[in-house]
Design an enzyme around this catalytic site. Sequence first.
Site, PDB file in Angstrom:
ATOM      1  N   GLY A  97       2.996  -1.255   4.163  1.00 26.61           N
ATOM      2  CA  GLY A  97       3.019   0.161   3.812  1.00 26.61           C
ATOM      3  C   GLY A  97       4.435   0.609   3.481  1.00 26.61           C
ATOM      4  N   GLY A  98       5.105   1.193   4.467  1.00 25.46           N
ATOM      5  CA  GLY A  98       6.424   1.809   4.258  1.00 25.46           C
ATOM      6  C   GLY A  98       7.425   0.944   3.510  1.00 25.46           C
ATOM      7  N   GLU A 107      -4.934  -5.541  10.645  1.00 27.88           N
ATOM      8  CA  GLU A 107      -3.947  -4.475  10.778  1.00 27.88           C
ATOM      9  C   GLU A 107      -4.134  -3.757  12.109  1.00 27.88           C
ATOM     10  OE1 GLU A 107      -2.109  -3.265   6.840  1.00 27.88           O
ATOM     11  OE2 GLU A 107      -3.786  -1.929   7.192  1.00 27.88           O
ATOM     12  N   GLU A 153      -6.461   4.264   8.268  1.00 30.83           N
ATOM     13  CA  GLU A 153      -6.280   5.707   8.024  1.00 30.83           C
ATOM     14  C   GLU A 153      -7.557   6.311   7.450  1.00 30.83           C
ATOM     15  OE1 GLU A 153      -2.638   5.446   5.785  1.00 30.83           O
ATOM     16  OE2 GLU A 153      -1.574   4.876   7.615  1.00 30.83           O
ATOM     17  N   GLY A 166       2.801   1.896  10.641  1.00 29.80           N
ATOM     18  CA  GLY A 166       3.689   3.051  10.476  1.00 29.80           C
ATOM     19  C   GLY A 166       4.433   3.427  11.740  1.00 29.80           C
ATOM     20  N   ASN A 175       0.877  -1.183   0.000  1.00 32.94           N
ATOM     21  CA  ASN A 175       0.000   0.000   0.000  1.00 32.94           C
ATOM     22  C   ASN A 175       0.909   1.226   0.000  1.00 32.94           C
ATOM     23  OD1 ASN A 175      -1.807   2.044   0.504  1.00 32.94           O
ATOM     24  ND2 ASN A 175      -2.152   1.476   2.648  1.00 32.94           N
ATOM     25  N   HIS A 218      -9.265   0.793   5.339  1.00 30.12           N
ATOM     26  CA  HIS A 218      -7.943   0.984   5.955  1.00 30.12           C
ATOM     27  C   HIS A 218      -8.105   1.888   7.181  1.00 30.12           C
ATOM     28  CE1 HIS A 218      -3.809   2.256   6.557  1.00 30.12           C
ATOM     29  NE2 HIS A 218      -3.459   1.181   5.869  1.00 30.12           N
ATOM     30  N   LYS A 252       0.068   4.345  -0.166  1.00 33.30           N
ATOM     31  CA  LYS A 252      -0.520   5.550   0.435  1.00 33.30           C
ATOM     32  C   LYS A 252      -0.302   6.759  -0.491  1.00 33.30           C
ATOM     33  CE  LYS A 252       0.444   3.383   4.813  1.00 33.30           C
ATOM     34  NZ  LYS A 252       0.397   3.492   6.247  1.00 33.30           N
ATOM     35  N   SER A 307       3.892  -2.490  10.121  1.00 33.15           N
ATOM     36  CA  SER A 307       5.358  -2.448  10.226  1.00 33.15           C
ATOM     37  C   SER A 307       6.035  -3.751   9.813  1.00 33.15           C
ATOM     38  CB  SER A 307       5.785  -2.040  11.641  1.00 33.15           C
ATOM     39  OG  SER A 307       5.332  -0.723  11.913  1.00 33.15           O
TER      40      SER A 307
HETATM   41  C1  PEP Z   1      -0.487  -0.111   5.970  1.00 30.95           C
HETATM   42  O1  PEP Z   1      -0.502   1.032   5.563  1.00 30.95           O
HETATM   43  O2  PEP Z   1      -1.428  -0.869   5.708  1.00 30.95           O
HETATM   44  C2  PEP Z   1       0.670  -0.553   6.762  1.00 30.95           C
HETATM   45  C3  PEP Z   1       0.630  -1.743   7.282  1.00 30.95           C
HETATM   46  O3  PEP Z   1       1.706   0.337   6.899  1.00 30.95           O
HETATM   47  P1  PEP Z   1       3.177   0.015   7.512  1.00 30.95           P
HETATM   48  O4  PEP Z   1       3.647  -1.268   6.886  1.00 30.95           O
HETATM   49  O5  PEP Z   1       4.021   1.187   7.119  1.00 30.95           O
HETATM   50  O6  PEP Z   1       3.002  -0.127   8.991  1.00 30.95           O
END
Ligand code: PEP
Length: 257
Positions: A241-242, A174, A104, A180, A16, A102, A18, A220
């Site tokens: 994500g990251g 999640e 966010e 994040g 993802n 999600h 973002k 993460s």
């Molecule tokens: C996400 O945005 O779904 C996510 C899991 O982000 P991250 O891996 O950065 O924690």
Amino acid sequence: MSDSHTPSRRRVMAGNWKMYKTQAETRAFFEAFLPLIADADHCDIVIAPPFTSIAAAVEKTKDTKIGIAGQNSHWQKEGAFTGEVSTGMLVESGCRYVIVGHSERRQYNGETDDIVAQKSRSALAAGLIPIVCLGENFTERETGRTEEVLSQQFIGGPGALTHEEFSRILLAYEPVWAIGTGRTATPEIAAAAHQFLRRCVQDQFSAEIAAGLRILYGGSVKPDNIQGLMAQRELDGTLVGGASLEPKSFATIVNCK
Ligand code: PEP
């Protein structure tokens, strides 16, 4: 109920992005990423770029098995909804998946469980595979309310779908406190939550649907913790994500067997 990792539970490794990556950055990502995952036949690979980079991502992945996802969609087919994108528009752009619910979007855009259900239905009707996200926040975990919250989000969201609809979705656990933040759930914590969700699915639908459902873990996930997470038979993949923004790190995650 068996939690064995049957062949029908093919792993899904999803990224993802973002609000990161222009079209040029998207093209550069795939030029570096594709050779690194050329042998990854053991899993489905999904990338969710921002809307403006979807066309570039679809173009770059057209001869590959990588599926492109929208990060969000509206539940109506069309209408006066400024800033929104319909599921049909995502399909027309070449998307095969869409992320729904999600944390966010729940946090910043007021996405409720009922909206999650409506968006999932609309995605399925358009032929997209919804990746439906749910998870507890830090306070909910610290106060022992994780299962209560997961159950509530499940019942009001994906649990409101029909059997047939539900059998076509992906679920992503999640925990908000891990997104994040660099605080990954331990493999055991993630597996326990997945087991709980699978029990909710069995109660609401059937043992067969529960056994076939693919549940991804997100929060993460990094190249240095992917092995431990994937060693858990309950985890059918990840939503990243990251660490999905950098070709080498996402390739390391995808290539983990
Ligand atoms: C996400 O945005 O779904 C996510 C899991 O982000 P991250 O891996 O950065 O924690």
